[in-house]
Write an enzyme that holds these catalytic residues in place. Structure first.
Site, PDB file in Angstrom:
ATOM      1  N   ASP A 117       0.776  -1.234   0.000  1.00 20.45           N
ATOM      2  CA  ASP A 117       0.000   0.000   0.000  1.00 20.45           C
ATOM      3  C   ASP A 117       0.812   1.291   0.000  1.00 20.45           C
ATOM      4  O   ASP A 117       0.765   2.080  -0.934  1.00 20.45           O
ATOM      5  CB  ASP A 117      -0.941   0.012   1.211  1.00 20.45           C
ATOM      6  CG  ASP A 117      -1.813  -1.225   1.275  1.00 20.45           C
ATOM      7  OD1 ASP A 117      -1.663  -2.113   0.418  1.00 20.45           O
ATOM      8  OD2 ASP A 117      -2.628  -1.321   2.186  1.00 20.45           O
ATOM      9  N   GLU A 150      -0.383  -9.689  11.687  1.00 20.54           N
ATOM     10  CA  GLU A 150      -0.328  -9.153  10.330  1.00 20.54           C
ATOM     11  C   GLU A 150       1.103  -8.823   9.922  1.00 20.54           C
ATOM     12  O   GLU A 150       1.514  -9.054   8.782  1.00 20.54           O
ATOM     13  CB  GLU A 150      -1.210  -7.903  10.253  1.00 20.54           C
ATOM     14  CG  GLU A 150      -1.279  -7.258   8.887  1.00 20.54           C
ATOM     15  CD  GLU A 150      -2.137  -6.010   8.881  1.00 20.54           C
ATOM     16  OE1 GLU A 150      -2.524  -5.570   7.786  1.00 20.54           O
ATOM     17  OE2 GLU A 150      -2.408  -5.457   9.969  1.00 20.54           O
TER      18      GLU A 150
END
Length: 767
Positions: free
Chosen positions: A503, A737
């Site tokens: 991202d 994560e």
């Protein structure tokens, strides 16, 4: 022409679907019809069919004030641990949930029989934790709900004891859900039940929560004359006109710890049932499934042979189980937007069987995540991987586009912020499904099982490949550029590229059509190789793909387009400046303006030096892609310098894995906006580290000038990754994560047993 272009985005691919419309039905796939296909709830089951009858568990501790109702997986619940300890992806599962003061163990097992997917049974054990005080009063709430079709009939004894539910639906025929009496170590059981309607499955928690009242009493250990108030189900009053979409029946039992309860689902067409799958029969079934899974896990991954302890093997088994137990079945329509539609439109309704990255934060399908997920799933059971691949490819439209984030149905949509719901048809995502395909093509057993899949998917894969070349082409031949970068250059320190999957990884500071992205070029090199291999297997003409692969792996051409001598690594190219910073800007009041109406200060990007076309000098994962996806030759001129960067602790190396961005980068650990913390700017990500471990292993098997060094780096990186993943799991109870590059601690969302579970393959050295 305008109308034709507008409808094309929601026109599915013209070739026959890879999966027959009824391929997931009870008649064609009975053993997979029922499953834990609701990863967004702590415990629940449904069928692989649209409008399924769903079942689930809620619970609350009557000892806390006010009691917190648990149902959907939420990080805010603060559970010490939850997740599957064993789950074979098909027949059974064992999960442990550690709440505040007590532990729930949820187990299920399925039994084949009849025409509608057979029977299944649950067992829930509730036990106090050692440090918890005695006298904990707990309520379990078991529910059955329809999703638009089907009928449920409650059967109640006394004031509120729901003994069983009979029902009927198109997919299930007739069925019965039994609620046998719980085995209560604490004595008396209080019963409540609810019969209500609600607007949809996404409102179940609210309906139950709003039906709880505290005017019920339960006997205490002091005798029946001593009463304790508790929250129990009462009549639900809908705020507005009566809802009619879903019917909901809830069975509540309230009792002191410890206790054990069972729920039995029995199909009306299972006439050859030897006995009820309950008590001793259920115990024996669960034990048999445990033994078979443990034996198969040992054979597939051989971790004991590699020196891992029983505790480490149990961790790996739990990681695999959470991946398998996190596979969901969704049905609904995406919201999509094309340049030819003035407003977002609904994509055709479709099913999707897929793993999810995180049950709490991302309980839905992500295109680029799934390619990584399937690397592990395919090692365990290729059938599951083929089915997921087929579901994803059947979502392709006529142009070859697949929406990268699948938010199907109200339940899934209720967990997604509005700004991420709409999918744009010009945006791609890394074609990681080719990673899974390459692995499957390398197994004779998997190819034999999936040959029909390959034949039916070939037209779609060709279109998908062509779509990338047509829509993501770069400014020069054989270069590529991600579309969909953020265009607001004032808001972000560096405009994000969500479509790339990485991202906020720093790209060119000023997005333009002049950009060349090295990671997408490497993904297309992989896709070309896999397409050529598939063509050979299917007897198709694959010369186009062989030629493309030869060009995209031409190291001299790669160097010409992406080697930055200044950076000493591969890099993106674009309109870029390093001289940017976020600064607070306070708007000034206009003459005569009330100072109280002046907007608050804003954090705005300031450009200190104008951009120019150049290589983007950000050393990190992007710089390594020619190595990670094995585009480089073993004797490539620049391989040694990349290995230098990888092993440099001032740049990428840490004792816990390879960090995403070098400490020398001005963007290292920098926020992208006031509210946008660094994401791919330093933390350690397991999917990229898996690719790094795999590349080090593969290159170390080939002749080349760096072979001995590659062997050492591989062993060291593997040790660092596995040790930290295991340590963090033992300390926190979860896979995460991402991991902090200074401390190794897990961070971001949890549990994240999507690609972080690839640690199992690193342990097994299965690449």
């Amino acid at each position: 022409m305008k109308w034709s272009l507008a409808v094309r985005v929601v026109t599915l691919h013209p070739s026959p679907p890879v999966l027959a419309p009824n391929s997931s039905s009870a008649s064609l796939s009975p053993s997979m019809f029922w499953g834990s296909y609701r990863p967004q709830v702590y415990f629940g089951m449904k069928t692989r069919s649209p409008g399924s009858v769903v079942t689930g568990l809620m619970w609350l501790s009557q000892s806390s004030s006010p009691p917190s109702l648990r149902h959907t997986c939420e990080q805010g619940d603060g559970l010490a641990q939850y997740g599957w300890l064993m789950h074979d992806g098909e027949n059974f599962g064992v999960q442990e949930i550690r709440d505040q003061g007590f532990t729930l163990t949820t187990e299920f097992a399925k039994r084949p029989g009849g025409d509608h997917g057979g029977d299944w049974s649950w067992r829930i054990k509730a036990t106090p934790q050692e440090s918890s005080p005695p006298g904990q009063l707990i309520s379990l709430l078991f529910y059955v709900a329809t999703d638009g079709q089907g009928t449920l009939t409650p059967h109640v004894e006394g004031k509120g004891h729901l003994t069983h539910v009979t029902g009927m639906s198109e997919e299930l025929g007739t069925f019965t859900v039994h609620f046998p009496k719980a085995e209560a170590g604490g004595g008396h059981i209080s019963y409540n039940y609810l019969n209500a309607t609600c607007p949809g499955l996404h409102t179940l928690t609210d309906v139950v929560r709003n039906s709880l009242r505290d005017h019920f009493t339960h006997p205490t250990s002091g005798g029946s004359h001593n009463k304790r108030r508790y929250f129990g189900l009462d009549r639900y009053q809908a705020p507005g006109p009566p809802a009619s979409h879903s019917q909901l029946l809830v069975h509540q039992i309230t009792l002191y710890l410890p206790f054990q309860a069972e729920v039995l689902f029995e199909s009306g067409t299972n006439y050859d049932r030897p006995d009820h799958l309950s008590g001793h029969s259920l115990s024996m079934a669960l034990e048999g499934h445990r033994e078979r899974m443990a034996d198969r896990f040992t054979r597939v991954f051989r971790l004991g042979e590699k020196g891992f302890t029983p505790e480490q093997i149990a961790f790996a088994q739990a990681a695999l189980s959470n991946m398998l137990g996190g596979m969901g079945y969704f049905y609904g329509s995406s919201m999509v937007q094309s340049p030819h539609n003035p407003e977002p439109v609904f994509y055709p309704a479709a099913p999707l069987y897929t793993a999810v990255p995180s049950r709490s934060f991302f309980p839905r399908g992500f295109l680029w995540d799934e390619g990584f997920h399937l690397l592990l799933i395919a090692r365990w059971k290729p059938t599951l991987a083929w089915q997921s691949l087929a579901h994803w490819l059947d979502l392709m439209n006529a142009d070859g586009w697949i929406p990268r984030e699948q938010i199907l149905g109200p339940e899934a949509r209720s967990k997604v912020p509005d700004e991420f719901v709409i999918q744009k048809s010009e945006n791609a995502n890394p074609p990681t499904l080719f990673l899974a395909l390459r692995q499957l093509l390398g197994s004779r057993e998997a190819i034999g099982e999936g040959l029909q899949f390959l034949q039916r998917s070939w037209p779609r894969l060709k279109t998908w490949y062509d779509w990338y070349n047509a829509t993501q082409a770069g400014p020069l031949p054989h270069t590529y550029r991600w579309r969909g970068r953020d265009k607001d250059t004032q808001q972000f320190l560096n405009p994000k590229t969500l479509t790339s999957g990485l991202d906020d990884y720093p790209r060119a500071s000023h997005p333009s059509e002049d950009e060349r992205h090295v990671d997408l070029r490497c993904w297309m090199a992989l896709a070309s190789e896999v397409m050529a291999d598939m063509a050979e297997i299917l007897g198709e003409d694959g010369q186009l793909y062989r030629d493309a692969h030869k060009i995209l792996t031409d190291n001299s051409l790669l160097d010409r387009h992406h080697w930055s001598e200044r950076l000493g690594a591969y890099a993106d190219y674009g309109n870029h400046t390093q001289s940017t910073a976020l600064e607070w800007v306070r708007p000034r009041a206009a003459p005569g303006q009330d100072p109280r109406t002046v907007p608050p200060p804003q954090l705005i990007r300031m450009v200190k030096k104008p951009p120019r076309l150049q290589y983007v000098s950000s050393l990190g994962y992007i710089s390594l892609f020619p190595f990670l996806l094995q585009v480089l030759n073993p004797d490539a001129a620049h391989l040694g310098r990349l290995l230098d960067h990888i092993r440099d602790s001032d740049k990428l190396w840490t004792p816990f894995g390879i960090r995403s961005l070098s400490k020398s980068s001005p963007f290292y650990l920098q926020r992208n906006t006031e509210h946008d913390a660094p994401y791919w700017r330093g933390p350690i990500w397991i999917n990229m580290n898996y690719l790094a471990a795999r590349a080090l292993y593969m290159y170390s098997q080939k002749e080349g000038p760096h072979r001995d060094r590659l062997v050492g780096l591989y062993r060291e990186l593997r040790q660092n990754l596995v040790s930290n993943l295991y340590r963090q799991y033992k300390e926190t109870g979860f896979l995460w994560e991402q991991y902090n590059d200074h401390t190794g601690r897990g961070q971001g969302c949890y549990p994240f047993t999507g690609w972080s579970a690839l640690g199992v393959l690193v342990m097994a050295e299965e690449y």
